[in-house]
Design an enzyme around this catalytic site. Structure first.
Site, PDB file in Angstrom:
ATOM      1  N   SER A 285      85.420 106.203  80.691  1.00  0.00           N
ATOM      2  CA  SER A 285      85.368 106.611  79.279  1.00  0.00           C
ATOM      3  C   SER A 285      86.574 107.494  78.945  1.00  0.00           C
ATOM      4  O   SER A 285      86.889 107.692  77.774  1.00  0.00           O
ATOM      5  CB  SER A 285      84.063 107.356  78.985  1.00  0.00           C
ATOM      6  OG  SER A 285      83.876 108.408  79.905  1.00  0.00           O
TER       7      SER A 285
ATOM      8  N   LYS B 191      82.014 104.467  91.311  1.00  0.00           N
ATOM      9  CA  LYS B 191      80.969 103.818  90.509  1.00  0.00           C
ATOM     10  C   LYS B 191      81.483 102.457  90.039  1.00  0.00           C
ATOM     11  O   LYS B 191      82.653 102.336  89.657  1.00  0.00           O
ATOM     12  CB  LYS B 191      80.587 104.687  89.306  1.00  0.00           C
ATOM     13  CG  LYS B 191      79.543 104.013  88.389  1.00  0.00           C
ATOM     14  CD  LYS B 191      78.906 104.977  87.425  1.00  0.00           C
ATOM     15  CE  LYS B 191      79.715 105.235  86.182  1.00  0.00           C
ATOM     16  NZ  LYS B 191      79.998 104.034  85.363  1.00  0.00           N
TER      17      LYS B 191
ATOM     18  N   GLU C 231      72.196 102.571  81.517  1.00  0.00           N
ATOM     19  CA  GLU C 231      72.720 102.896  80.177  1.00  0.00           C
ATOM     20  C   GLU C 231      72.107 102.010  79.098  1.00  0.00           C
ATOM     21  O   GLU C 231      72.018 100.774  79.254  1.00  0.00           O
ATOM     22  CB  GLU C 231      74.252 102.729  80.163  1.00  0.00           C
ATOM     23  CG  GLU C 231      74.834 103.012  78.785  1.00  0.00           C
ATOM     24  CD  GLU C 231      76.340 103.284  78.777  1.00  0.00           C
ATOM     25  OE1 GLU C 231      76.976 103.271  79.842  1.00  0.00           O
ATOM     26  OE2 GLU C 231      76.851 103.523  77.662  1.00  0.00           O
TER      27      GLU C 231
HETATM   28  O1  KIV Z   1      82.635 106.000  81.841  1.00  0.00           O
HETATM   29  C1  KIV Z   1      81.716 106.837  81.738  1.00  0.00           C
HETATM   30  O2  KIV Z   1      81.922 107.977  81.335  1.00  0.00           O
HETATM   31  C2  KIV Z   1      80.377 106.410  82.134  1.00  0.00           C
HETATM   32  C3  KIV Z   1      79.249 107.326  81.813  1.00  0.00           C
HETATM   33  C4  KIV Z   1      79.099 107.609  80.398  1.00  0.00           C
HETATM   34  C5  KIV Z   1      77.986 106.930  82.465  1.00  0.00           C
HETATM   35  O3  KIV Z   1      80.213 105.378  82.702  1.00  0.00           O
END
Ligand code: KIV
Length: 275
Positions: free
Chosen positions: A51, A119, A188
């Site tokens: 993000s 992640k 999410e």
């Molecule tokens: O990219 C991100 O910040 C995320 C979170 C909002 C879970 O994947």
């Protein structure tokens, strides 16, 4: 590295213990060292999310984020924290092709940043990559439900699991992510019912974002909850109104400069008298 410096941070196994004890897991996104310093004492997990492409770099989606961007921000967050578990998103295009590609990207990111985990979003075949990485010592957090990297396929950032078929698909992705050995998973943009079903049917902790209090923990984009933007999604609670605070401060600075009331005498250097 000393034994002590490894064990000072929250660990992957301790996140699972929190789920077993029913203790909620506190997570926020972080992209810079000073923000990481502020968040670190209160958070169990800091996510260097992709993000950052939108929040820091003004991109329209996360699709244009690069591995180099994730490494630069990941290094800053690791330097700015000493307590929280730090996880870094693998950006779009850097892991989906094969288990080997995922391993090369994840190992590079962990080696160059010092973060604890990566992640990945639950794209097709990604469960195999999660198993491949965990089998080689890399902790992986999954991401199911709304998948921001699939924005162009989905036609926008839309909540998931609103039909029976979609619920079944997301639940299947969550179970596959868990079975592959993920240490946790972000859930999410799903309904409370689906979030509860996922949370009950997986052994790893679920971290919700727009997914109700049924999850084992919660994460928000820090700049959203601090009120840095004029628009935020429905699921964000604003804990501050930093946009107004920052605008007011900058307007006051501009007025002070234009009226020559800044700097004042107290803000000037003086010659030091020689003896
Ligand atoms: O990219 C991100 O910040 C995320 C979170 C909002 C879970 O994947």
């Amino acid at each position: 590295m000393s034994k002590q410096s490894v064990s000072q941070r929250v660990t992957a196994p301790s996140l699972r213990v929190r789920k077993q004890r029913g203790e909620k897991i506190v997570c926020l996104t972080a992209y810079t060292a000073p923000m990481a310093q502020l968040l670190d004492p209160s958070c169990d997990l800091l996510l260097v999310g992709d993000s950052l492409g939108m929040v820091v770099h003004g991109l329209p989606t996360t699709v244009g984020v690069t591995v180099e961007m994730m490494i630069l921000h990941g290094q800053a967050v690791v330097r700015g924290s000493s307590h929280a578990f730090v996880a870094i998103d693998l950006p779009f295009g850097s892991y989906e092709r094969s288990c080997e590609q995922a391993f090369d990207t994840a190992s590079r990111i962990l080696c160059e940043t010092g973060a604890q985990a990566v992640k990945v979003e639950a794209a097709s075949g990604v469960a195999d990559s999660i198993a491949f990485l965990t089998g080689r010592g890399i902790p992986v957090i999954g991401h199911v439900g709304l998948r921001p990297q699939a924005v162009h396929l989905d036609g926008g950032f839309k909540a998931r699991g609103r039909s029976k078929e979609e619920c079944a698909r997301v639940l299947e992705e969550a179970r596959a992510t868990d079975a592959a050995g993920a240490i946790a998973m972000v859930v999410e943009g799903v309904t409370p019912e689906l979030a509860a079903e996922i949370t009950q049917s997986v052994s790893c902790p679920t971290i919700g974002i727009g997914a109700s209090a049924a999850c084992d923990g919660q994460i928000l984009v820090t700049e959203d909850m601090l009120g840095m933007f004029d628009w935020t999604p429905k699921f964000v609670r604003r804990y501050a109104d930093l946009r107004s605070t920052v605008s007011d401060a900058i307007e006051t600075f501009a007025q002070d400069v234009r009226s020559a009331t800044f700097p004042a005498e107290a803000e000037e250097y003086r010659l030091v008298a020689r003896k």
